[in-house]
Design an enzyme around this catalytic site. Structure first.
Site, short mmCIF file in Angstrom:
data_model
loop_
_atom_site.label_atom_id
_atom_site.label_comp_id
_atom_site.label_asym_id
_atom_site.label_seq_id
_atom_site.Cartn_x
_atom_site.Cartn_y
_atom_site.Cartn_z
N ASP A 236 41.53 54.81 37.78
CA ASP A 236 42.20 55.51 36.68
C ASP A 236 42.58 54.56 35.55
OD1 ASP A 236 43.37 57.90 35.56
OD2 ASP A 236 45.34 57.03 35.99
N HIS A 241 40.99 50.98 30.94
CA HIS A 241 41.98 50.41 30.02
C HIS A 241 42.21 48.90 30.21
CE1 HIS A 241 42.58 54.54 29.18
NE2 HIS A 241 43.35 54.80 30.21
#
Ligand code: NAP
Length: 489
Positions: A236, A241
């Site tokens: 995730d 990111h």
């Protein structure tokens, strides 16, 4: 302060999933803000498409309610709101079937000479079917496509997804969003590195001791339990990111600030990451799961599961096998229900080789350049200085603060939300801040062996909600004689 704003060209933006959370919280409010700033040209249209069989008026009402919540300016500025709502239209389309496409095609045919963007704010299982039907209905020609994470759950599924997209859209028209790249500070990291001469000579293993990248969240997994329990923090957050932040910190200077020049350099970083495989995973990673003693607000409860090995926290140590970075470790960590919501990149420089000051002057610390993404976006550089006043030489660490609003002397600076900037970049045709296919796949190729090793690893270590994560994460640092920075808002 003067801003040179390039106006957006005339466009039709279709949001698939326009009634969903992403559209309500980010896309519609972001577009409203840009409209308020005068950047959306007269006549530009935003067409909602989703399964709900509602009309345009009901969609506008939903949009107004979303704006009242997530762009409260809309309530105070009825004219701006009315102008924005006039741009909205709605087509009910079940993307898994044939119904609704002809209505969408007819609406778009009214203006087939403008920039056309399809934003897929729907689950990745719908990407392939939507692309196919866009092509079948003659809507994809020349259009741009925006897709959201999750872009696969491993290398094979990411390739599969990318292949489904590539059958209809060539890479120059695909925009893979990682909203971290749209944050003001992240772009400032590039300005800091490449528009100032002073950092480049120091930006290497000779002068940088290590880099810490932290994305800490104080919230839990919200209502996303079903998705999150299949993904976990590695998929995730780290795969996208954190690795993107690492790339921007570590990449070589691109020749130009142009999409492929920047993305080529990021790709080289991903390909130079030292692999973490098999038993090494235990040594270089730490996984955790929040669990309070009374089981209230525990991960299992939030995820709606009775048992789970999914990590809600992960920390890892990696290195980049290049001349520039050999010998400088990069530590990454991210987790849910931590002490505070805080994201930063901390570049920790080496200590001076020798102190000329007497011991009573105090310790000489490392200079730390902190690029803070949230809260309070900004940049600080901690310096060792003389404590002012009489009493001889006393050394203290003081920050040189470049928090934007303060440094630029403005009190009402509104930093645009990342989505706001990124959607306008798509309309302008600028792919610089979007991930290219090979980047996404290189990231998965590095993550896959870590995920495979974690299958065989013991269950994630429990940590208290509101803490800094499990003890294991501290070990990663302590074994190298370093420590994590505090997680604080
Ligand atoms: P959501 O709230 O569940 O919304 C899903 C949207 O998809 C709704 O508009 C729904 O329409 C539409 N939809 C579902 N099935 C459809 C079908 N067969 N045909 C047409 N439309 C259909 O989800 P979300 O949170 O907005 O997330 C959407 C995607 O973005 C997900 O992949 C998510 O992982 C990703 N994402 C979300 C966020 C976020 O902040 N929410 C952030 C990053 C990435 P109806 O309501 O009319 O059924």
């Amino acid at each position: 302060m003067s801003a040179r704003i390039i106006p957006a060209p005339l466009f039709d933006l279709v949001i698939f999933g326009a009634t969903g959370d992403l559209s309500r919280r980010k896309l519609l409010p972001g577009l409203f803000q840009r409209d308020r700033d005068g950047q959306l040209p007269e006549g530009a249209r935003i067409l909602g498409a989703a399964r709900s069989k509602i009309g345009a008026e009901a969609f506008r009402e939903q949009a107004a309610a979303a704006l009242a919540e997530f762009a409260p300016e809309s309530v105070q500025e009825p004219e701006a709101l009315a102008r924005f709502l006039r741009r909205l239209d709605y087509c009910p389309v079940d993307v898994t079937g044939e119904a609704g496409w002809s209505g969408l095609a007819a609406t778009l045919a009214e203006h087939d000479d403008r920039v056309r963007v399809f934003y897929l704010a729907v689950g990745p299982g719908f990407f392939g079917p939507i692309c196919e039907r866009l092509a079948a209905n003659g809507l994809a020609e020349g259009a741009r496509l925006v897709v959201e994470k999750p872009l696969g759950h491993d290398l094979a599924s990411a390739r599969d997804l990318n292949n489904q997209i590539a059958r209809v859209f060539d890479e120059s028209r695909v925009y893979r969003i990682d909203h971290y790249l749209g944050k003001e500070t992240v772009q400032n990291l590039m300005a800091l590195r490449f528009a100032n001469a002073m950092f480049e000579p120091l930006w290497n293993a000779r002068h940088i001791d290590h880099v810490q990248i932290t994305v800490a969240e104080s919230g839990g997994i919200g209502g996303r339990g079903e998705y999150y329990d299949r993904a976990g923090a590695m998929r995730d957050m780290v795969q996208n990111h954190l690795l993107q932040l690492l790339c921007l910190t570590a990449m070589e200077p691109p020749a130009r600030f142009e999409p492929d020049a920047v993305r080529d350099e990021k790709l080289k970083v991903l390909r130079a990451l030292a692999p973490i495989e098999g038993r090494e995973a235990m040594k270089f990673t730490a996984r955790g799961q929040y669990r309070s003693r009374d089981a209230i607000s525990s991960y299992w409860e939030d995820a709606g599961v009775r048992d789970s090995h999914t990590e809600s926290f992960v920390a890892l140590k990696t290195s980049i096998d290049t001349w520039r970075w050999s010998g400088t470790p990069f530590y990454l960590r991210t987790g849910k229900r931590l002490r505070a919501r805080m994201s930063e990149i901390a570049v920790v420089f080496k200590e001076p080789p020798h102190s000329i000051f007497p011991p009573e002057a105090g310790m000489i610390g490392s200079n730390v350049l902190v690029i803070r993404l949230q809260p309070d976006e900004g940049v600080t550089l901690s310096m060792t200085v003389k404590e002012p006043g009489p009493g001889g030489m006393r050394l203290i660490s003081a920050p040189l603060d470049m928090t934007f609003a303060g440094a630029l002397g403005v009190t009402d600076l509104r930093l645009p939300d990342a989505y706001e900037r990124l959607v306008l970049d798509v309309i302008r045709g600028d792919q610089t801040l979007f991930m290219r296919r090979d980047e996404v796949e290189a990231a998965w190729a590095w993550i896959d062996p870590i995920l495979a090793a974690s299958q065989a690893a013991p269950r994630p270590a429990p940590y208290d909600p509101g803490s800094a994560g499990p003890e294991d994460a501290l070990r990663l640092m302590h074994q190298d004689g370093r420590r994590w920075r505090e997680i604080e808002a």
